[in-house]
Each structure stands twice: as structure tokens, then as C-alpha cells.
Design a protein around this motif. Sequence first.
Motif, PDB file in Angstrom:
ATOM      1  N   GLY A  34       0.788  -1.220   0.000  1.00 31.70           N
ATOM      2  CA  GLY A  34       0.000   0.000   0.000  1.00 31.70           C
ATOM      3  C   GLY A  34       0.824   1.276   0.000  1.00 31.70           C
ATOM      4  O   GLY A  34       0.280   2.372  -0.179  1.00 31.70           O
ATOM      5  N   THR A  35       2.128   1.176   0.185  1.00 30.50           N
ATOM      6  CA  THR A  35       2.997   2.349   0.168  1.00 30.50           C
ATOM      7  C   THR A  35       2.978   2.993  -1.213  1.00 30.50           C
ATOM      8  O   THR A  35       3.070   2.304  -2.224  1.00 30.50           O
ATOM      9  N   GLU A  36       2.852   4.328  -1.242  1.00 26.66           N
ATOM     10  CA  GLU A  36       2.932   5.051  -2.508  1.00 26.66           C
ATOM     11  C   GLU A  36       4.293   5.716  -2.593  1.00 26.66           C
ATOM     12  O   GLU A  36       4.770   6.307  -1.626  1.00 26.66           O
ATOM     13  N   THR A  37       4.941   5.585  -3.774  1.00 22.32           N
ATOM     14  CA  THR A  37       6.287   6.117  -3.959  1.00 22.32           C
ATOM     15  C   THR A  37       6.512   6.439  -5.422  1.00 22.32           C
ATOM     16  O   THR A  37       5.613   6.259  -6.250  1.00 22.32           O
ATOM     17  N   GLU A  38       7.706   6.902  -5.757  1.00 24.21           N
ATOM     18  CA  GLU A  38       8.099   7.227  -7.125  1.00 24.21           C
ATOM     19  C   GLU A  38       9.128   6.208  -7.606  1.00 24.21           C
ATOM     20  O   GLU A  38       9.926   5.699  -6.815  1.00 24.21           O
ATOM     21  N   PHE A  39       9.108   5.928  -8.910  1.00 24.17           N
ATOM     22  CA  PHE A  39      10.089   5.036  -9.523  1.00 24.17           C
ATOM     23  C   PHE A  39      10.508   5.628 -10.857  1.00 24.17           C
ATOM     24  O   PHE A  39       9.660   6.010 -11.659  1.00 24.17           O
ATOM     25  N   ASP A  40      11.825   5.736 -11.075  1.00 26.94           N
ATOM     26  CA  ASP A  40      12.367   6.254 -12.330  1.00 26.94           C
ATOM     27  C   ASP A  40      13.109   5.143 -13.059  1.00 26.94           C
ATOM     28  O   ASP A  40      13.773   4.320 -12.419  1.00 26.94           O
ATOM     29  N   TYR A  41      13.001   5.151 -14.396  1.00 28.09           N
ATOM     30  CA  TYR A  41      13.748   4.182 -15.199  1.00 28.09           C
ATOM     31  C   TYR A  41      14.014   4.740 -16.588  1.00 28.09           C
ATOM     32  O   TYR A  41      13.378   5.686 -17.035  1.00 28.09           O
ATOM     33  N   LEU A  42      14.975   4.124 -17.243  1.00 31.02           N
ATOM     34  CA  LEU A  42      15.365   4.479 -18.592  1.00 31.02           C
ATOM     35  C   LEU A  42      14.479   3.718 -19.574  1.00 31.02           C
ATOM     36  O   LEU A  42      14.280   2.514 -19.428  1.00 31.02           O
ATOM     37  N   SER A  43      13.950   4.410 -20.559  1.00 33.51           N
ATOM     38  CA  SER A  43      13.118   3.776 -21.587  1.00 33.51           C
ATOM     39  C   SER A  43      13.770   4.005 -22.938  1.00 33.51           C
ATOM     40  O   SER A  43      14.101   5.144 -23.282  1.00 33.51           O
ATOM     41  N   GLU A  44      13.984   2.916 -23.679  1.00 29.00           N
ATOM     42  CA  GLU A  44      14.606   3.037 -24.997  1.00 29.00           C
ATOM     43  C   GLU A  44      14.017   1.993 -25.942  1.00 29.00           C
ATOM     44  O   GLU A  44      13.480   0.987 -25.503  1.00 29.00           O
ATOM     45  N   PRO A  45      14.145   2.244 -27.244  1.00 29.49           N
ATOM     46  CA  PRO A  45      13.637   1.264 -28.216  1.00 29.49           C
ATOM     47  C   PRO A  45      14.421  -0.047 -28.127  1.00 29.49           C
ATOM     48  O   PRO A  45      15.554  -0.083 -27.629  1.00 29.49           O
ATOM     49  N   ALA A  46      13.833  -1.098 -28.635  1.00 29.65           N
ATOM     50  CA  ALA A  46      14.515  -2.395 -28.703  1.00 29.65           C
ATOM     51  C   ALA A  46      15.789  -2.264 -29.533  1.00 29.65           C
ATOM     52  O   ALA A  46      15.894  -1.390 -30.399  1.00 29.65           O
ATOM     53  N   SER A  47      16.766  -3.125 -29.253  1.00 30.32           N
ATOM     54  CA  SER A  47      18.044  -3.120 -29.962  1.00 30.32           C
ATOM     55  C   SER A  47      18.372  -4.516 -30.465  1.00 30.32           C
ATOM     56  O   SER A  47      17.798  -5.508 -30.013  1.00 30.32           O
ATOM     57  N   VAL A  48      19.343  -4.558 -31.373  1.00 27.13           N
ATOM     58  CA  VAL A  48      19.869  -5.826 -31.881  1.00 27.13           C
ATOM     59  C   VAL A  48      21.377  -5.847 -31.692  1.00 27.13           C
ATOM     60  O   VAL A  48      22.032  -4.802 -31.726  1.00 27.13           O
ATOM     61  N   CYS A  49      21.911  -7.044 -31.468  1.00 27.93           N
ATOM     62  CA  CYS A  49      23.357  -7.264 -31.370  1.00 27.93           C
ATOM     63  C   CYS A  49      23.680  -8.438 -32.287  1.00 27.93           C
ATOM     64  O   CYS A  49      22.987  -9.463 -32.249  1.00 27.93           O
ATOM     65  N   VAL A  50      24.726  -8.281 -33.099  1.00 28.25           N
ATOM     66  CA  VAL A  50      25.056  -9.292 -34.096  1.00 28.25           C
ATOM     67  C   VAL A  50      26.427  -9.898 -33.799  1.00 28.25           C
ATOM     68  O   VAL A  50      27.402  -9.169 -33.617  1.00 28.25           O
TER      69      VAL A  50
END
Length: 189
Positions: A34-50
Motif C-alpha cells: 500500500g505504500t505510494e512512492t516514485e520510480f524512475d527508469y530508462l526507456s529506450e527502443p529495442a536493440s539488436v546485437c550481431v
Amino acid sequence: MPTDPLAWETRERRVAYSCPGFDVINESVRLPDGTETEFDYLSEPASVCVLPFTPEGDVVCIEEWRQAVSRISHGLPVGGVEPEDDDLEASARRELAEETGHEAERLEPLTTVEPANGIADAVLHFFVAEGCRPTAEQRLDHNESIRVTERSLKELTDAVADGEIRDGRTVLALSYYRLFDEGSGPDGK
């Protein structure tokens, strides 16, 4: 609303900061107790690795300046999925060509991970590319400084083991390949 008792309820969501490549998201959330708080995060598009192999079985690698760590990073071609890409394979082929000037005869999915899901919503799709040959010049983004090299799979593995290669995407791609998929690669090396 999520039904798992561990789930957080998102009350409000806003973009706190935006720049080319990613956003910082701020959410007001209610925790299971029930605790109310703030949360921050990084949002970025999907990526590929080859993980690109030449017909001889060497790996096409890149050396790239990374400003965040103030050094040359040794690794693999990686980049974001673009809106004009038809699918993930098209993204992987485009990134390989742009960063290395190589094209692959065959591409196979290797794995998909959330590399830092405690602080980011990033999703990274890995591919193994076989039969890679230089076919054109690099087409680098305005903020990329990349040198193309080739290493044997053993040299690449040793560089990861010795700590020369610290790029997490490269370490993960190589480790996953060596652990689970190596037998299907070029000559099983």
C-alpha cells in the motif's frame, strides 16, 4: 491491473527527461503493502546485437569510442531497431552493414534478453550472422567512431576472459553462443 501479489500498481506515468535515444520515465506507484512512492527508469527502443562470422570462421568485431567510460570499447555491432525496419532480422542486417560494411549470407536468432530490467525497459535481440563479407563502406551515424577488426572465436573468448572486452552485450552474446549454440555455428568452433 496486475493480479500477482508482487505487482506494483502504476498510478501515473510521465517523461521526466527526453533526448535522442532514450527517455527517463517517472512513475507514481503503489507497492503491494500500500505504500505510494516514485520510480524512475530508462526507456529506450529495442536493440539488436550481431555476432558476425566470416566464411573462414573469424568474428567481425568493432572498436568504438564510448564517451560514458572514456575509452575504446571492443565489441560487436549493436544498434536500435528503426521504425522503417521490416522485422528484427532486417534491423540486424542494417546494423551489421552500417557499422561494419559487411553483409551476411544467413542470420539466425540467438536469444533475447532484458539486460538491465531493474533500471531500464530495454530489450536486446541477439543474432548469429554467418558468411559475412565486406560489400560496402560503413554508414556510421553522426556520433559514431568505429574501426572494424576481425578476431578468431578463441581470441574473442580470451579477450572476454581476460577482461579486455567489458561490453556487456558482447560478453553476453559470446557467452550464450559458446554455452548453448556453438555447435550450429561455423565449423562448431
